[in-house]
Design an enzyme around this catalytic site. Structure first.
Site, PDB file in Angstrom:
ATOM      1  N   LYS A 224      12.732  12.286  -1.420  1.00 38.78           N
ATOM      2  CA  LYS A 224      13.154  13.079  -0.256  1.00 38.78           C
ATOM      3  C   LYS A 224      14.243  12.356   0.532  1.00 38.78           C
ATOM      4  O   LYS A 224      15.120  12.988   1.131  1.00 38.78           O
ATOM      5  CB  LYS A 224      11.962  13.384   0.665  1.00 38.78           C
TER       6      LYS A 224
ATOM      7  N   GLY B 126      10.389  21.810 -13.428  1.00 41.10           N
ATOM      8  CA  GLY B 126       9.353  21.852 -12.402  1.00 41.10           C
ATOM      9  C   GLY B 126       9.891  21.250 -11.116  1.00 41.10           C
ATOM     10  O   GLY B 126      11.104  21.062 -10.961  1.00 41.10           O
TER      11      GLY B 126
ATOM     12  N   HIS C   4      13.813  33.802  19.121  1.00 43.09           N
ATOM     13  CA  HIS C   4      15.147  34.126  18.593  1.00 43.09           C
ATOM     14  C   HIS C   4      16.191  33.273  19.299  1.00 43.09           C
ATOM     15  O   HIS C   4      16.129  33.111  20.521  1.00 43.09           O
ATOM     16  CB  HIS C   4      15.453  35.606  18.831  1.00 43.09           C
TER      17      HIS C   4
ATOM     18  N   ALA D 229       0.371  15.371  -3.193  1.00 46.97           N
ATOM     19  CA  ALA D 229      -0.112  14.375  -2.233  1.00 46.97           C
ATOM     20  C   ALA D 229      -1.073  14.990  -1.234  1.00 46.97           C
ATOM     21  O   ALA D 229      -2.111  14.401  -0.892  1.00 46.97           O
ATOM     22  CB  ALA D 229       1.077  13.735  -1.508  1.00 46.97           C
TER      23      ALA D 229
ATOM     24  N   ARG E 191       3.232  14.594 -15.421  1.00 50.75           N
ATOM     25  CA  ARG E 191       2.618  13.301 -15.160  1.00 50.75           C
ATOM     26  C   ARG E 191       1.251  13.243 -15.834  1.00 50.75           C
ATOM     27  O   ARG E 191       0.612  14.275 -16.071  1.00 50.75           O
ATOM     28  CB  ARG E 191       2.480  13.065 -13.647  1.00 50.75           C
TER      29      ARG E 191
ATOM     30  N   VAL F  66      12.871  21.146 -26.734  1.00 52.76           N
ATOM     31  CA  VAL F  66      13.599  19.920 -27.067  1.00 52.76           C
ATOM     32  C   VAL F  66      13.014  19.323 -28.335  1.00 52.76           C
ATOM     33  O   VAL F  66      11.804  19.083 -28.437  1.00 52.76           O
ATOM     34  CB  VAL F  66      13.535  18.914 -25.903  1.00 52.76           C
TER      35      VAL F  66
ATOM     36  N   LEU G  43       0.837  -1.198   0.000  1.00 52.31           N
ATOM     37  CA  LEU G  43       0.000   0.000   0.000  1.00 52.31           C
ATOM     38  C   LEU G  43       0.875   1.252   0.000  1.00 52.31           C
ATOM     39  O   LEU G  43       2.026   1.224   0.409  1.00 52.31           O
ATOM     40  CB  LEU G  43      -0.911   0.005   1.227  1.00 52.31           C
ATOM     41  N   GLY G  44       0.301   2.354  -0.467  1.00 56.44           N
ATOM     42  CA  GLY G  44       1.038   3.619  -0.410  1.00 56.44           C
ATOM     43  C   GLY G  44       1.088   4.384  -1.713  1.00 56.44           C
ATOM     44  O   GLY G  44       1.318   5.593  -1.723  1.00 56.44           O
TER      45      GLY G  44
ATOM     46  N   GLY H 255      12.880  19.529 -18.013  1.00 56.32           N
ATOM     47  CA  GLY H 255      11.774  20.006 -17.190  1.00 56.32           C
ATOM     48  C   GLY H 255      12.270  20.523 -15.859  1.00 56.32           C
ATOM     49  O   GLY H 255      12.834  19.762 -15.070  1.00 56.32           O
TER      50      GLY H 255
END
Length: 465
Positions: free
Chosen positions: A52, A182, A444, A319, A271, A237, A39-40, A180
């Site tokens: 990440k 992005g 601070h 997401a 995508r 391109v 799953l995921g 790309g």
């Protein structure tokens, strides 16, 4: 007779599994259908999380290379790419196990197989060995997206890769061309640049991260170039030539022909929604020109009792957008009081180096909407906490309505920008003014002080600038 569920969710990404959890919490008899072994969805296995993980490896390595600056002596640090991949796999596996646990906790029936709409509240689940047909009072379609490529740049999985294949590359390439600029392309460019590859970033639009504010994009471009990433902006391109040891990219800028060469090419040009092979033709849904599923403000489709969420909808492919749509859809079908999503307040986060994050309107968009705007910029170079870690680069820009002082947008480029964005998201949610942020006491020394300083700058009275 087919088993009947209150809700069947097709797809277990951050839209699908969140929908299933909320349905379970609301006491609905729920089934979650997933074709992959775990799953995921894309986010966990081929997108957000594995990228990440590699970004963290790259960032940590860059810090190690600067360790002597902070008084730490190290000899010849090097990248163990296999170990980095192992760490990535552990993170992904832990996430998948966590989702599986949550399904059990919320009494969600998990069905492994390819889910297909049959119409009239029926779903076929094909495990590859057997097929079963289930009935549902409601269905949530959350089948996600896949990488798309340019017609002139066929992905071969050898020298021309998409983001899925790039995550599994067996070694750090010596050179890489990224098509790309992005979020996906810029993140991969950062990863391999920090790990020592020669990187060229090609973008059709005149700036990197085309959806971001122009000031933020220009600031990012400056730092990418300082890190020796070659930027080719406003370039189209035309095609690729694949050889045994590398790839040539044929391109044009204006009427001038360009040639770029590297060991590998990454196609990161967007995508495409997975709306094929899922039985759309058996419903009343008419896909739009780009293959997306039209929905109303509650995520309802043209098919009665069928909702669609996430990347298959014509909304930002993020997401957290899918998760928010999941909660909206399930709560609506369950009869709960709901509030439509404000798409002008969707946070955007890009984990390149330095990070970029934003929420709300850019200065250009605010002016197009008729606002008389005031802006304030404040640099991280004036924030002591950023200097401590030798990351005093980038800036924050606040866009506000001049008449009422309401914050319309916040745009960041710099250290931990994606974490600092949360304050801005809450500010827009509460319709805060610039003065609200300026009058809020910030601890601070912290990086978050830059939000207060930028607000002061927007009001025309900065303290440390």
């Amino acid at each position: 007779m087919a088993e009947i569920f209150d809700l069947i969710v097709i797809g277990s990404g951050p839209g699908g599994y969140v929908a299933a959890i909320r349905a379970g919490q609301l006491g609905l008899k729920t089934a979650l259908v997933e074709k992959d072994g775990q799953l995921g969805g894309t986010c966990l296995h081929r997108g957000c999380i594995p990228t990440k993980s590699l970004l963290w490896t790259a960032e940590l390595y860059s810090h190690v290379l600067e360790a002597a600056t902070f008084g730490i002596e190290l000899e010849k640090p090097r990248i163990n790419w296999a170990a980095a991949q192992t760490h990535k796999a552990k993170v992904v596996s832990k996430g998948a196990a966590g989702i599986a646990y949550l399904m059990k906790k919320n009494k969600v029936t998990v069905l492994k197989g390819h889910g297909r709409l049959l119409g009239k509240g029926q779903v076929e689940v094909d495990s590859g060995e057997a097929k079963q047909v289930l009935g549902a009072k409601h269905i949530v379609l959350a089948t996600g997206s896949i990488p798309r490529s340019l017609p002139s740049v066929p992905v071969d999985g050898q020298r021309v890769l998409n983001s899925d294949a790039m995550l599994q590359i067996p070694q750090v390439p010596k050179s890489l061309i990224v098509l790309g600029a992005g979020a996906v392309g810029t993140e991969f460019a950062s990863i391999f640049n920090q790990l020592g590859a020669q990187v060229t970033l090609i973008e059709y639009m005149p700036q990197v991260l085309p959806i971001e504010d122009e000031d933020v994009a220009r600031e990012l471009e400056k730092h990418l170039q300082r890190r020796k990433i070659t930027l080719a902006l406003g370039v189209s391109v035309e095609g690729v030539e694949v050889g045994e040891t590398g790839v040539k990219v044929l391109a044009k800028k204006g009427g001038e022909e360009k040639l770029f060469e590297a060991e590998y090419v990454l196609s990161a040009v967007g995508r495409a929604p997975v709306t094929f092979g899922v039985g759309i033709e058996n419903t009343a849904i008419a896909l739009d020109a780009k293959g997306f599923v039209p929905v109303d403000v509650f995520q309802r489709t043209a098919e009665p009792h069928l909702y669609a969420i996430g990347d298959i909808c014509p909304t930002p492919m993020l997401a957290h957008v899918a998760s928010a749509q999941a909660l909206l859809a399930v709560e609506h079908l369950a009869g709960e009081k709901v509030e439509p999503i404000r798409y002008d307040r969707i946070p955007s986060a890009t984990y390149c180096f330095p990070e970029v994050a934003s929420v709300g309107l850019t200065e250009k968009k605010a002016k197009e909407k008729g606002y008389e705007v005031k802006t304030g910029l404040f640099p991280f170079s004036a924030i002591t906490k950023a200097s401590i870690s030798n990351q005093a680069i980038g800036l924050v820009k606040i866009v506000s309505d001049k008449k009422y002082d309401e914050v319309l947008g916040v745009h960041l480029v710099g250290p931990h920008a994606t974490e600092l964005l949360a304050e801005a998201c809450l500010a827009l949610r509460l319709e805060s003014t610039t003065e609200d942020i300026a009058r809020t006491m910030h601890a601070h020394p912290t990086l978050s002080e830059i939000m207060k300083e930028a607000a002061e700058a927007t009001l025309g009275k900065p303290i440390h600038m």
